[in-house]
Motif scaffolding. Sequence first.
Motif, short mmCIF file in Angstrom:
data_model
loop_
_atom_site.label_atom_id
_atom_site.label_comp_id
_atom_site.label_asym_id
_atom_site.label_seq_id
_atom_site.Cartn_x
_atom_site.Cartn_y
_atom_site.Cartn_z
N MET A 32 0.84 -1.21 0.00
CA MET A 32 0.00 0.00 0.00
C MET A 32 0.88 1.26 0.00
N ALA A 33 1.98 1.19 0.73
CA ALA A 33 2.91 2.34 0.72
C ALA A 33 3.45 2.52 -0.71
N ASP A 34 3.82 1.40 -1.35
CA ASP A 34 4.29 1.48 -2.75
C ASP A 34 3.20 2.09 -3.63
N GLY A 35 1.95 1.58 -3.44
CA GLY A 35 0.83 2.05 -4.26
C GLY A 35 0.54 3.53 -4.04
N MET A 36 0.73 3.97 -2.81
CA MET A 36 0.47 5.39 -2.52
C MET A 36 1.42 6.27 -3.33
N VAL A 37 2.63 5.79 -3.50
CA VAL A 37 3.60 6.57 -4.28
C VAL A 37 3.31 6.43 -5.78
N SER A 38 3.19 5.17 -6.27
CA SER A 38 3.10 4.97 -7.73
C SER A 38 1.78 5.47 -8.30
N SER A 39 0.73 5.51 -7.50
CA SER A 39 -0.58 5.95 -8.02
C SER A 39 -0.69 7.47 -8.12
N GLY A 40 0.25 8.20 -7.52
CA GLY A 40 0.13 9.66 -7.51
C GLY A 40 -0.57 10.18 -6.27
N MET A 41 -0.96 9.25 -5.38
CA MET A 41 -1.63 9.69 -4.13
C MET A 41 -0.67 10.51 -3.26
N LYS A 42 0.58 10.06 -3.17
CA LYS A 42 1.54 10.82 -2.35
C LYS A 42 1.69 12.22 -2.92
N ASP A 43 1.81 12.28 -4.23
CA ASP A 43 1.97 13.57 -4.89
C ASP A 43 0.76 14.48 -4.64
N ALA A 44 -0.41 13.87 -4.47
CA ALA A 44 -1.62 14.66 -4.22
C ALA A 44 -1.74 15.08 -2.76
N GLY A 45 -0.84 14.57 -1.89
CA GLY A 45 -0.83 15.04 -0.49
C GLY A 45 -1.04 13.96 0.56
N TYR A 46 -1.36 12.72 0.13
CA TYR A 46 -1.58 11.64 1.12
C TYR A 46 -0.23 11.23 1.70
N GLN A 47 -0.19 11.02 3.05
CA GLN A 47 1.10 10.63 3.63
C GLN A 47 1.04 9.57 4.71
N TYR A 48 -0.04 9.49 5.49
CA TYR A 48 -0.06 8.51 6.59
C TYR A 48 -0.52 7.14 6.09
N VAL A 49 0.25 6.10 6.39
CA VAL A 49 -0.14 4.72 6.08
C VAL A 49 -0.47 4.07 7.43
N VAL A 50 -1.76 3.81 7.66
CA VAL A 50 -2.20 3.44 9.00
C VAL A 50 -2.69 1.98 9.03
N ILE A 51 -2.08 1.17 9.91
CA ILE A 51 -2.55 -0.20 10.11
C ILE A 51 -3.63 -0.14 11.18
N ASP A 52 -4.82 -0.58 10.87
CA ASP A 52 -5.91 -0.58 11.84
C ASP A 52 -5.81 -1.81 12.72
N ASP A 53 -6.91 -2.31 13.19
CA ASP A 53 -6.96 -3.40 14.17
C ASP A 53 -6.28 -4.68 13.62
N CYS A 54 -5.85 -5.53 14.54
CA CYS A 54 -5.42 -6.91 14.27
C CYS A 54 -3.94 -7.09 13.98
N TRP A 55 -3.13 -6.08 14.19
CA TRP A 55 -1.68 -6.27 14.05
C TRP A 55 -1.07 -6.83 15.33
N GLN A 56 -1.84 -6.80 16.43
CA GLN A 56 -1.30 -7.16 17.76
C GLN A 56 -1.92 -8.47 18.24
N VAL A 57 -1.17 -9.27 18.98
CA VAL A 57 -1.74 -10.55 19.42
C VAL A 57 -1.79 -10.74 20.93
N SER A 58 -0.81 -10.20 21.66
CA SER A 58 -0.75 -10.50 23.10
C SER A 58 0.16 -9.49 23.80
N ARG A 59 0.42 -9.74 25.07
CA ARG A 59 1.44 -8.98 25.80
C ARG A 59 2.47 -9.97 26.35
#
Length: 400
Positions: free
Chosen positions: A58-85
Amino acid sequence: MKMFTTRCLLLAAHLFSLLAFVQPSTALDNGLTLTPPMGWNSWNKFGCNVSEDLIKSMADGMVSSGMKDAGYQYVVIDDCWQVSRDPDGNIVPDAQHFPSGMKALGDYIHSKGLKFGIYSDAGEKTCAGRPGSMGHEYQDALMYAKWGVDYLKYDWCHTGKRNAEEAYATMRDALKASGRPVVFSMCEWGTAKPWLWAAGTGNLWRTTGDISDHWEGKKKWPDGGCCSLGMLDILDLQVGLEAFSGPGHWNDPDMLEVGNGGMTTSEYRAHFSLWCLLDAPLIAGNDLRSMAPEIKDILTNKEVIAINQDELGRQASRVWKEGTLEIWAKHMKDGSRSVLLLNRGASEAEITAPWTALGYPDHLSASVRDLWAHKDLGKFTAKFSAKVPSHDVVVFTIKP
Ligand code: GLA
């Protein structure tokens, strides 16, 4: 007597300094999001199916699609990246899906000139049942800082009787104590009316429940619970909140669904335009690896994005409504107005925007530019009319 008074004064001074020390700071003052944040978040399209490969692409796509150039910058992972403590209470990422670890992923995102966002929750568990941050706020904020996190979305599931104002202030203070500037995105769904108290707490706060990828109408959740909201249901709930939004503290009507397949191209154009005029955070939620050209055109229309990113930061209001037709207008820093004609109805309709509804005198001659046609339409006095197709918008600027 004099001795007693001096002692009292000393004690009072001591108590005062102690209080000043333990009092949490009351301002966010992180200097971030002076215009609404722009980025991408995994939830709307991928839900719990997140992995480092997906996020990197998605970070690659943000750059190659022109989204970064249009001003998009945050790549945010939502829920489910974490499993325990771990035994020390440190949050543990899912090693199967994020084998290189979160620091490496943050480094990758940063190497593309983008910023790294993550998700947690003020309760014991996140909405998807993963470990939340309650009781671990300072420890988690330090870990995020180590990983190079630039943006935290902080949810409100499994919070029991927690007080929202207190819970969000605790994480704000923890982020501040970590020493790393982090955009603080409050996802409390508007339950405790955060617009009344959160300007010193978060950079943005959700104003409603979750958006779903359709034009209008409430829909039951898959588990039978009520309800996700259509795009227009969310729009209606923004009326009256205009005054609470501004640079550094934005109303958040939830992330974009543009490109996820549940609406027509014209409905997505309307969704995107409305979010731009509302000064909403522009957080795309589609698959950036495979965007149809018309979806890319919507998400990267720089003229419409410029409305959203105007430094004055004054959210649009609905200045006229009759049946299914509406006019929304936003004051811009240069004195011009951004105007949106919305047709919620089933057939084409002509809508007229009178200058007086925009705070201009009738006699004023002003230039009109259509921001989707990318066309100057000439000079007009007193009013401007346009035909608006069903479920679509016309967006223009009026410049005296
Ligand atoms: C809540 C939030 C959503 C998303 C999910 C993740 O529903 O409002 O935006 O973050 O949780 O579980």
